[in-house]
Write an enzyme that holds these catalytic residues in place. Structure first.
Site, PDB file in Angstrom:
ATOM      1  CB  THR A   1       8.648   7.066  27.228  1.00 57.67           C
ATOM      2  OG1 THR A   1      10.405   7.660  26.458  1.00 57.67           O
ATOM      3  CG2 THR A   1       8.053   6.918  26.599  1.00 57.67           C
TER       4      THR A   1
ATOM      5  CG  ASN B   1      17.259   4.787  34.423  1.00 57.72           C
ATOM      6  OD1 ASN B   1      16.610   4.408  32.866  1.00 57.72           O
ATOM      7  ND2 ASN B   1      17.063   5.059  35.319  1.00 57.72           N
TER       8      ASN B   1
ATOM      9  CE  LYS C   1       5.632   4.178  28.866  1.00 51.46           C
ATOM     10  NZ  LYS C   1       7.261   4.602  28.619  1.00 51.46           N
TER      11      LYS C   1
ATOM     12  CB  THR D   1       9.100   0.556  29.442  1.00 53.01           C
ATOM     13  OG1 THR D   1       8.900   1.839  29.587  1.00 53.01           O
ATOM     14  CG2 THR D   1       8.400   0.435  27.697  1.00 53.01           C
TER      15      THR D   1
ATOM     16  CD  GLU E   1      12.996   4.286  34.499  1.00 52.71           C
ATOM     17  OE1 GLU E   1      12.631   3.367  33.360  1.00 52.71           O
ATOM     18  OE2 GLU E   1      14.364   5.346  34.270  1.00 52.71           O
TER      19      GLU E   1
END
EC number: 2.3.1.35
Length: 388
Positions: free
Chosen positions: A178, A381, A167, A145, A257
């Site tokens: 996730t 985000n 991932k 993602t 991230e």
């Protein structure tokens, strides 16, 4: 160029079926033989539909395939989401000529949207012809993602090979798993042994990381063993497999991230492992600690705060020692200001930073891995759903 080893008897592919605008969004792994299998899942009570189905399908500890969709999480989708998952399994079982209950489903992405099921079913048509033993990078890309990097590891244990694909870069504080992690081996291992090996390895690796203190609705870790090359030394297998899981877990944090630095926090001298883990997690989950590390600020007071807010009985400020990369900055009430400059240089010059805290009340220790917070984390985000 492939720089990893491939276990015998496994084929895979990654396809674009229309969940995402352009990127690969459907991944399938297929074993030529039925596998003994084990899996662990998120403990988030608001779990995805594939988690519910996956728990049922793994009950007999046998799997022959894994299917992953990315872009839509299939969480909070009700009866329609459940029907869509079963439609995917039934279609894939027909294409691969295997039982649908021997397929483990996963989905990752935006919560609250229905899967574009017609696109997915169409994309599964003729999928067996897309399967190859060399398509692992495509499979990895198909399950990603917000990941920036592929996460593929392999190792050799005797004649057997283990290949791992993962991932995950946000909503990461597994509690199982996730984050998605799949492992494939051509070793012959009984399911009861495989379950124990996976659980212990996950507890020492994926359950010891945290990026943003959020436990995903879709976390899954699974291992399939098809037995092509026969038995292995289980003790050696478990140690090597666990080391690989730790490496993959750290890769997930590095690729988190908006992450610029990996934080390794070791808490020792505790009365129990659980106490050490709770305190270590409190350190890496503190936003103020994360921001200090990002700014190369040796702000040990924030670490002391994080230790204290764990509310563990082991915490006594007059017994605790705090250090960065073994350079002591606080010890039983004394502050070592002369070490500030070297610690600041250490934080500035390294993208992996080690924090140690010794509580000096016992013999147990725990090491966890986390990340700093940057402006990019907020940027990524703050408009995640708008990009889809």
């Amino acid at each position: 160029m492939i720089n990893y080893m491939i276990p015998k008897g496994f084929l895979c592919c990654g396809k674009h079926v229309g969940i995402k605008k352009r990127k690969l969004d459907l991944g399938v792994v297929y074993s030529e033989k039925l596998c003994s299998a084990a899996a662990v899942f998120t403990k988030n009570k608001f779990c995805g539909i594939p988690i519910i189905v996956g728990k049922e399908n793994i009950k007999d500890n046998k799997l022959q395939s894994i299917v992953v969709t990315s872009g839509v999480a299939n969480v909070a989708t009700g009866e329609e989401g459940l029907k869509n998952t079963y439609r995917i399994l039934n279609k894939l079982s027909c294409e691969l000529n295997i039982k649908s209950e021997n397929i483990l489903p996963s989905s990752t992405g935006i919560i609250g949207k229905q899967l574009p099921i017609d696109c997915i079913i169409t994309g599964i048509n003729g999928i067996k012809s897309s399967l190859s033993k060399y398509n692992w990078e495509e499979f990895n890309r198909a399950i990603m993602t917000t990941d920036k990097e592929l996460k593929i590891k392999s190792c050799k244990i005797g004649d057997a090979t283990v290949l791992g694909i993962a991932k995950g870069s946000g909503m990461i504080e597994p509690n199982m798993a996730t984050m998605l992690a799949y492992f494939f081996t051509d070793a012959s291992i009984k399911a009861v042994e495989l379950k124990g090996i996976l659980k212990r390895a996950v507890d020492k690796s994926f359950n010891m990381i945290s990026i943003d203190h959020d436990t995903s609705t879709s976390d899954t870790a699974a291992i399939l063993a098809n037995g092509y090359v026969g038995n292995v030394n289980l003790e050696v297998f478990e140690k090597t497999f666990t080391d690989m899981c730790i490496d993959m877990a750290k890769d997930i944090v590095r690729d988190g991230e908006g992450v610029s630095k990996l934080i390794e926090a070791t808490v020792m001298g505790c009365s129990s492992f659980e106490s050490a883990k709770v305190i270590a997690k409190s350190i890496i989950n503190s936003p103020l600690v994360k921001i200090a590390i990002y700014g190369s600020d040796p702000n040990w007071g924030r670490i002391a705060m994080a230790i204290g807010k764990s509310f563990e009985d082991d915490v006594d400020p007059l017994k605790i020692e705090i250090a960065f990369n073994s350079n002591v900055i606080y010890d039983k009430g004394k502050i070592y200001e002369e070490n500030f400059d070297c610690i600041e240089r250490y934080l500035r010059d390294n993208n992996e930073c080690k924090i140690q805290a010794n509580l000096n009340v016992g013999d147990f220790a725990a090491t966890v891995w986390g990340s700093d917070f940057t402006e990019d984390y907020i940027r990524i985000n703050s408009y995640y759903t708008k990009r889809k």
